[in-house]
Scaffold this active site. Structure first.
Site, mmCIF file in Angstrom:
data_model
loop_
_atom_site.group_PDB
_atom_site.id
_atom_site.type_symbol
_atom_site.label_atom_id
_atom_site.label_comp_id
_atom_site.label_asym_id
_atom_site.label_seq_id
_atom_site.Cartn_x
_atom_site.Cartn_y
_atom_site.Cartn_z
ATOM 1 N N HIS A 23 0.862 -1.195 0.000
ATOM 2 C CA HIS A 23 0.000 0.000 0.000
ATOM 3 C C HIS A 23 0.894 1.239 0.000
ATOM 4 C CE1 HIS A 23 -3.878 -2.027 1.780
ATOM 5 N NE2 HIS A 23 -3.866 -2.038 0.466
ATOM 6 N N HIS A 79 -11.890 -9.060 -6.301
ATOM 7 C CA HIS A 79 -11.565 -7.745 -5.703
ATOM 8 C C HIS A 79 -10.770 -6.963 -6.736
ATOM 9 C CE1 HIS A 79 -10.079 -4.837 -2.868
ATOM 10 N NE2 HIS A 79 -9.010 -5.485 -2.441
ATOM 11 N N GLU A 81 -8.600 -4.398 -6.309
ATOM 12 C CA GLU A 81 -7.331 -3.759 -5.955
ATOM 13 C C GLU A 81 -6.195 -4.361 -6.799
ATOM 14 O OE1 GLU A 81 -6.630 -3.528 -1.731
ATOM 15 O OE2 GLU A 81 -5.261 -1.838 -1.975
ATOM 16 N N ASP A 83 -3.256 -5.394 -6.515
ATOM 17 C CA ASP A 83 -2.418 -6.547 -6.177
ATOM 18 C C ASP A 83 -3.071 -7.855 -6.624
ATOM 19 O OD1 ASP A 83 -4.211 -5.725 -4.161
ATOM 20 O OD2 ASP A 83 -3.245 -6.986 -2.662
ATOM 21 N N HIS A 146 -12.101 -5.872 2.204
ATOM 22 C CA HIS A 146 -12.025 -4.586 2.868
ATOM 23 C C HIS A 146 -12.356 -3.427 1.941
ATOM 24 C CE1 HIS A 146 -7.890 -3.370 1.250
ATOM 25 N NE2 HIS A 146 -8.180 -4.500 0.686
ATOM 26 N N ASP A 165 -8.814 -11.260 0.141
ATOM 27 C CA ASP A 165 -7.990 -10.713 1.233
ATOM 28 C C ASP A 165 -8.344 -11.307 2.599
ATOM 29 O OD1 ASP A 165 -6.299 -8.966 -0.161
ATOM 30 O OD2 ASP A 165 -7.797 -7.377 -0.185
ATOM 31 N N TYR A 193 -2.236 -8.321 10.036
ATOM 32 C CA TYR A 193 -3.066 -8.031 8.862
ATOM 33 C C TYR A 193 -4.465 -7.604 9.306
ATOM 34 C CZ TYR A 193 -4.827 -8.931 4.096
ATOM 35 O OH TYR A 193 -5.361 -8.816 2.835
ATOM 36 N N HIS A 226 -3.503 -13.786 -0.174
ATOM 37 C CA HIS A 226 -2.148 -13.484 0.320
ATOM 38 C C HIS A 226 -1.741 -14.560 1.316
ATOM 39 C CE1 HIS A 226 -2.044 -9.419 -1.325
ATOM 40 N NE2 HIS A 226 -3.167 -9.114 -0.717
#
Ligand code: FEO
Length: 395
Positions: A23, A79, A81, A83, A146, A165, A193, A226
């Site tokens: 991030h 998701h 995002e 990554d 999230h 996540d 996390y 992850h």
């Protein structure tokens, strides 16, 4: 090279051993991370999530060695995002019309990031697709876990929950499964996390966990995006999440401070001794904020029932390290915790009042008025700091 998870399900992600910050610079990843992507080769071929942008080319080249890309029937974007979606632009150059299953919010986030009008198929909780061999993929929206666009995908018969996540950790390993790695490392990275990424969404998370548990889905494997895949007692991490989402705290009091000429540091130590003298069972930890890692410090706040914060007065206020720390603490929206303030000063002495006000705004219950002393602590002020520690222990 793909790695088998179960039957026709394979891991095709990337282990990022070098990653030290995530991030941007917001999250420290002392143990690196992984970007887990999964290839399902049933009658239908399905790709679940991809990897971070820097690894996009490598990911697509490796994937093409495992499967003719044109044979991929469905892509699942749990998701948006980057990554996890970062290799989509590279992949979609090869298969531009392949449908991408995701939430309505993910269409927004993916379009907003990549400015591409791919073949999106919007899904919501309970929607499913048939992938052949009697198996289905069922989607479960995980709004605000999230991001607003997050979802999980459940694979029937093999009983795999692709959770994205949720339940993940920034933890590089080639070992793939939870039973093959060091358990202490794994839980440290899991709680860090949760503390740093999921705490602000606790109330939503509690409802979502109840909802997922009440579905009574048999879950044999939780395949996160992850870190490790939970195959040995996968519900252990779900139970931990239930515990952590319920305004978690341990019997821990943590003293955080920064100091200029060691006066405030001296107070930190005397206060800790006072706490310890009054309560032999409480775990006490002391951290210099400026020398610590912000995400590790937040993990300690997460575990604490009370935090004690010290700063000398500077510029009628507090040191910038302490201000940044409190700013981050506030953003976590912790509930059911107490705070106390202390600090040395030379002439005006506002730091204790400033800390108390900021911690009140951050939702903490403030213990007493705090303790401050002028110039370096002498015998009397050391004793007073010790007594303040006793007051904190008894609060
Ligand atoms: Fe791992 Fe929210 O991305």
């Amino acid at each position: 090279m793909k790695k088998k998870i179960k039957n026709n399900v394979y891991w095709v992600g990337k282990v990022d051993w070098e990653l030290k910050k995530f991030h941007g610079d917001e999250y420290s990843t002392h143990k690196g991370s992984t970007y887990n992507s999964y290839l399902i080769q049933e009658e239908k071929i399905v790709l679940v999530d991809t990897v971070w942008i820097p690894f996009a080319k490598e990911f697509v080249e490796n994937l093409a060695k495992e499967i003719d890309l044109s044979k991929i029937d469905y892509i699942i974007a749990n998701h948006g995002e980057i990554d996890h979606s970062g290799a989509l632009p590279e992949l979609m150059k090869h298969i531009p019309n392949t449908p991408i299953y995701c939430t309505a919010n993910a269409v927004n986030s993916l379009k907003g990031q990549y400015h591409q009008d791919w073949n999106f198929k919007v899904v919501k909780t309970g929607d499913k697709i048939d992938i052949g061999n009697g198996k289905e993929l069922i989607f479960v929206e995980m709004k605000m876990l999230h991001w607003p666009d997050s979802m999980a995908t459940y694979m029937t018969k093999d009983n795999i929950l692709f959770s994205n996540d949720a339940f993940g950790q920034h933890y590089a390993t080639e070992m793939l499964f939870n039973d093959l790695v060091d358990e202490c490392d794994l839980f440290q990275e899991s709680i860090k996390y949760f503390a740093n990424i999921l705490t602000p969404f606790n109330s939503i998370l509690r409802k979502k966990l109840d909802e997922v548990i009440s579905l009574n889905l048999p879950i044999e494997i939780i395949a996160t995006s992850h870190g490790v895949i939970w195959r040995d007692n996968p519900m252990q991490i779900v139970k931990k999440y239930v515990q952590w989402a319920n305004d978690y705290q341990e019997n821990q009091i943590t003293v955080f401070y920064d100091t200029m000429w060691n006066g405030t540091k001296e107070l930190a130590e005397r206060i800790s001794e006072g706490i310890s003298s009054e309560d032999k069972n409480v775990t006490i930890k002391i951290f210099n904020i400026a020398k610590g890692d912000l995400n590790d410090l937040i993990t300690e706040v997460f575990k604490s029932k009370t935090i004690v914060i010290g700063s000398p007065t500077i510029g009628s206020s507090i040191l910038h390290s302490v201000a940044a720390f409190i700013h981050y603490v506030k953003s976590m929206k912790f509930k059911n915790k107490k705070a106390a303030a202390f600090g040395c000063y030379g002439w005006s002495g506002e730091s204790v009042k400033v800390i108390n006000n900021l911690m009140l705004e951050a939702g903490f219950k403030i213990i007493g008025e705090g303790y401050r002393t002028q110039w370096n602590p002498n015998k009397d002020s050391k004793k007073a700091a010790f007594d303040f520690g006793k007051e904190i222990a008894n609060s």
